[in-house]
Write a protein that holds these residues in place. Structure first.
Motif, mmCIF file in Angstrom:
data_model
loop_
_atom_site.group_PDB
_atom_site.id
_atom_site.type_symbol
_atom_site.label_atom_id
_atom_site.label_comp_id
_atom_site.label_asym_id
_atom_site.label_seq_id
_atom_site.Cartn_x
_atom_site.Cartn_y
_atom_site.Cartn_z
ATOM 1 N N THR A 17 0.838 -1.192 0.000
ATOM 2 C CA THR A 17 0.000 0.000 0.000
ATOM 3 C C THR A 17 0.875 1.244 0.000
ATOM 4 N N LEU A 18 1.978 1.159 0.777
ATOM 5 C CA LEU A 18 2.929 2.267 0.850
ATOM 6 C C LEU A 18 3.514 2.561 -0.524
ATOM 7 N N LEU A 19 3.902 1.488 -1.222
ATOM 8 C CA LEU A 19 4.495 1.624 -2.548
ATOM 9 C C LEU A 19 3.498 2.228 -3.536
ATOM 10 N N LEU A 20 2.269 1.670 -3.508
ATOM 11 C CA LEU A 20 1.227 2.191 -4.406
ATOM 12 C C LEU A 20 0.970 3.669 -4.137
ATOM 13 N N GLY A 21 0.896 4.007 -2.858
ATOM 14 C CA GLY A 21 0.652 5.401 -2.480
ATOM 15 C C GLY A 21 1.752 6.312 -2.993
ATOM 16 N N ALA A 22 3.003 5.867 -2.795
ATOM 17 C CA ALA A 22 4.129 6.689 -3.231
ATOM 18 C C ALA A 22 4.128 6.855 -4.741
ATOM 19 N N LEU A 23 3.813 5.775 -5.475
ATOM 20 C CA LEU A 23 3.764 5.850 -6.940
ATOM 21 C C LEU A 23 2.681 6.823 -7.393
ATOM 22 N N THR A 24 1.493 6.694 -6.790
ATOM 23 C CA THR A 24 0.379 7.566 -7.182
ATOM 24 C C THR A 24 0.720 9.020 -6.909
ATOM 25 N N LEU A 25 1.234 9.267 -5.701
ATOM 26 C CA LEU A 25 1.588 10.643 -5.331
ATOM 27 C C LEU A 25 2.669 11.171 -6.265
ATOM 28 N N GLY A 26 3.649 10.322 -6.569
ATOM 29 C CA GLY A 26 4.732 10.718 -7.473
ATOM 30 C C GLY A 26 4.207 11.085 -8.851
ATOM 31 N N LEU A 27 3.250 10.320 -9.349
ATOM 32 C CA LEU A 27 2.693 10.607 -10.672
ATOM 33 C C LEU A 27 1.883 11.892 -10.662
ATOM 34 N N ILE A 28 1.101 12.084 -9.589
ATOM 35 C CA ILE A 28 0.317 13.319 -9.489
ATOM 36 C C ILE A 28 1.252 14.526 -9.428
ATOM 37 N N LEU A 29 2.326 14.396 -8.631
ATOM 38 C CA LEU A 29 3.250 15.520 -8.497
ATOM 39 C C LEU A 29 4.195 15.634 -9.699
ATOM 40 N N SER A 30 4.162 14.658 -10.601
ATOM 41 C CA SER A 30 4.983 14.797 -11.813
ATOM 42 C C SER A 30 4.458 15.939 -12.678
ATOM 43 N N LEU A 31 3.172 16.268 -12.536
ATOM 44 C CA LEU A 31 2.628 17.429 -13.244
ATOM 45 C C LEU A 31 3.267 18.703 -12.700
ATOM 46 N N LEU A 32 3.446 18.730 -11.378
ATOM 47 C CA LEU A 32 4.163 19.839 -10.748
ATOM 48 C C LEU A 32 5.584 19.898 -11.301
ATOM 49 N N ALA A 33 6.238 18.735 -11.386
ATOM 50 C CA ALA A 33 7.613 18.696 -11.872
ATOM 51 C C ALA A 33 7.701 19.212 -13.303
ATOM 52 N N MET A 34 6.726 18.839 -14.150
ATOM 53 C CA MET A 34 6.734 19.324 -15.533
ATOM 54 C C MET A 34 6.521 20.839 -15.574
ATOM 55 N N GLY A 35 5.650 21.327 -14.704
ATOM 56 C CA GLY A 35 5.445 22.774 -14.622
ATOM 57 C C GLY A 35 6.716 23.495 -14.231
ATOM 58 N N VAL A 36 7.403 22.949 -13.234
ATOM 59 C CA VAL A 36 8.659 23.556 -12.781
ATOM 60 C C VAL A 36 9.722 23.436 -13.875
ATOM 61 N N TYR A 37 9.692 22.325 -14.624
ATOM 62 C CA TYR A 37 10.624 22.192 -15.747
ATOM 63 C C TYR A 37 10.432 23.342 -16.741
ATOM 64 N N VAL A 38 9.163 23.663 -17.037
ATOM 65 C CA VAL A 38 8.892 24.735 -17.996
ATOM 66 C C VAL A 38 9.447 26.067 -17.494
ATOM 67 N N SER A 39 9.151 26.423 -16.241
ATOM 68 C CA SER A 39 9.603 27.727 -15.765
ATOM 69 C C SER A 39 11.107 27.744 -15.488
ATOM 70 N N PHE A 40 11.614 26.690 -14.865
ATOM 71 C CA PHE A 40 12.997 26.716 -14.388
ATOM 72 C C PHE A 40 13.982 26.342 -15.486
#
Lengths: 270, 308
Positions: free
Chosen positions: B2-25
């Protein structure tokens, strides 16, 4: 084609760094003429070119280009009519992007950009041919980042980009000054070829007397923000580098005389 | 598991944040701290709409649009009013704190009763696999969690592919060139200010989209949830660059997604091993600092070695 009326520009007015870069320049360029702007450092020749390109808005004067009053146009709007090559070979290209992508940008100079594919097939064919015509072996490296190329290669590509869509006016700002002699020779030869082939109206800034004599059909000699001599027609064709040096010496002597006279008058009357 | 699944899901959701930061930074070289405000804005707008009964897709889209507007505002302050990009971001981020409180009406909006993408995912999981636990490689897995993970993956891949295709269009190419060499872009007839505003809008739109999904996944939106998000995004982008190495656009975007997932996994493992959650942001900041400084430090040592 290009009309400059009473251009004046002072940088940092009212400070110790005040520079009167342009002090009333009036020039008219005919369609298809290739004008060399010659001058010493600080003569205002690059400022003149930047004023035409729109890098800054003038204090005074008017600029008409191709029937439009462009005096108040921002730089990116004038780019519709103007192709440019800068002195710094790094200024004219986006280093992190591929050669092809740089040309995709140039192919839409002054045109609306939408969601069309940038590397369209109808761009890639002619691109390969024209890059191959440079004989630099770059046609097989169109996907390479342009930042990996030499200054001379980048400057040749910038020239090709600036003239990809036929500009109404081509501005060359000491575009060979930062290159090694061999590359400089290649780039100036290429420039001359392109300008003659397409009959481009061109302003080329240089401080090389040899280039000024060898290329173009008119020379504007600048000194202290003014055009001090305008060689054209037969006079330009007969001109030798020594004549230009003589002319600069003459200007310098007259200036010293002026300063000497001013000092004498000051001593006598003030 | 469950921990692994949670971390994967959260990581994927926050990958949108990472892509946004990639664009600006990475594309515009602007460390855009508007991010901290816009991720909360996306969450707040989506949460309030969801509580009001709006469909998850509409609510999420509205959150993303609100973030894009915030990014555009930061862009306007930076370009038209000639204010330093970092300061423009700080101004908008600070203003957004109040805006977010107004949007939510209080500092926390729970989504326990609302119909969200997470509850829909769970329903989908139950419909497909039944209510009982599945066995994945011998581990018991709740089908609902698996479906939510699949939806998060879908969102990350869709955003990544769309972004990649966009950056290959005429507008997208001009936008990348704006970050690379603004002087050249002006000389080729594009308005640098406009592209910067558009780029920051795109960046913060992605960030807010991430925030909207995050709120639905964790079940609440909170006024404090954005603090330090820019640094988490940076950490993901930097890990991604270390993973994929190349500077090519496709690999960089894939790297941002992988970096975000790996970062979340590392965090989950560290917390499991007893890392104090309060130290998380300190450690992330130290990590980003060393990732920014280390390459330069190593280069200098390598360059200086022959002389010594």
């Amino acid at each position: 084609m290009l009309e400059l009326h009473g251009l004046r520009q002072t940088f940092n007015p009212g400070t110790v760094n005040e520079v009167r870069a342009l002090q009333g320049v009036d020039v008219t360029l005919e369609e298809g003429s290739f004008v060399v702007v010659l001058g010493t450092n600080g003569s205002g020749k690059s400022t003149l070119l930047n004023a035409v390109a729109g890098s800054f808005l003038l204090d005074e004067g008017r600029i008409r280009l191709d029937g439009h009053d462009v005096t108040r146009w921002p730089e990116h709007r004038r780019a519709r009519l103007i192709g440019r090559v800068f002195q710094n070979p790094f200024s004219g290209t986006a280093p992190g992007m591929s050669i092809a992508e740089n040309f995709a940008l140039a192919a839409r100079r002054g045109r609306p950009r939408g969601l069309g594919w940038a590397l369209a097939p109808d761009l890639m064919g002619p691109l390969r041919d024209r890059v191959a015509a440079l004989r630099m072996g770059l046609e097989d490296r169109l996907d390479n980042a342009i930042g990996s190329l030499s200054g001379g290669q980048r400057q040749a590509l910038t020239l090709l980009m600036a003239t990809w869509l036929r500009p109404r006016l081509l501005l060359l700002d000491e575009h060979t000054a930062a290159l090694d002699p061999k590359s400089a020779d290649q780039v100036i030869t290429l420039s001359d070829e392109v300008i003659r082939r397409d009959g481009l109206t061109t302003m080329m800034v240089t401080h090389s007397m040899a280039q000024a004599v060898a290329y173009g059909d008119r020379i504007l000699m600048m000194h202290r923000g003014r055009v001090v001599h305008d060689f054209r027609g037969a006079e330009k064709r007969r001109l030798r580098p020594e004549d230009l040096i003589d002319r600069f010496d003459e200007i310098r002597r007259r200036e010293q005389l002026d300063e000497g006279a001013a000092a004498m008058l000051r001593d006598l009357y003030v | 598991m469950t921990l692994l699944l949670g971390a994967l899901t959260l990581g994927l959701i926050l990958s949108l944040l990472a892509m946004g930061v990639y664009v600006s930074f990475r594309i515009f070289s602007i460390p855009d701290i508007t991010t901290d405000g816009s991720i909360t804005l996306g969450a707040a707008v989506a949460a309030v709409l969801l509580v009001g009964g709006t469909s998850p897709i509409l609510a999420t889209g509205a959150g993303a649009l609100a973030g894009a507007a915030a990014g555009a505002l930061a862009g306007v302050i930076h370009t038209r009013f000639k204010i330093n990009a970092l300061l423009a971001g700080i101004l908008v981020m600070t203003a957004l704190y109040s805006v977010n409180l107004h949007v939510m009406g209080r500092s926390n909006v729970p989504l326990l009763q609302a119909n969200t993408f997470a509850t829909q995912g769970e329903r989908l999981g139950h419909a497909l696999f039944g209510a009982g636990p599945l066995h994945l490689l011998g581990w018991p897995v709740a089908p609902g969690d698996l479906a939510v993970l699949a939806l998060a993956l879908l969102a990350a891949v869709a955003a990544g592919v769309t972004l990649y295709l966009f950056f290959r269009t005429d507008v997208g190419t001009a936008m990348r060139a704006t970050g690379d060499n603004p002087q050249m872009v002006r000389a080729l007839g594009a308005d640098v200010d406009r592209y910067t505003i558009l780029g920051l809008a795109l960046s913060n739109g992605l960030v807010a989209l991430s925030g909207a999904l995050l709120a639905q996944y964790q079940g609440f939106a909170d006024a404090q949830m954005g603090i330090g998000m820019i640094v988490w995004g940076l950490a993901s982008v930097i890990i991604g660059e270390a993973l994929t190495g190349s500077r090519s656009l496709g690999l960089a975007l894939a790297g941002a997604v992988l970096g975000s997932v790996l970062f979340r996994l590392l965090v989950a493992v560290a917390l499991r091993w007893g890392l104090n959650p309060n130290d998380l942001k300190l450690i992330t900041a130290l990590f980003v600092f060393s990732a920014l400084v280390l390459p330069r430090f190593l280069a200098r040592r390598r360059g200086g070695a022959p002389a010594a």
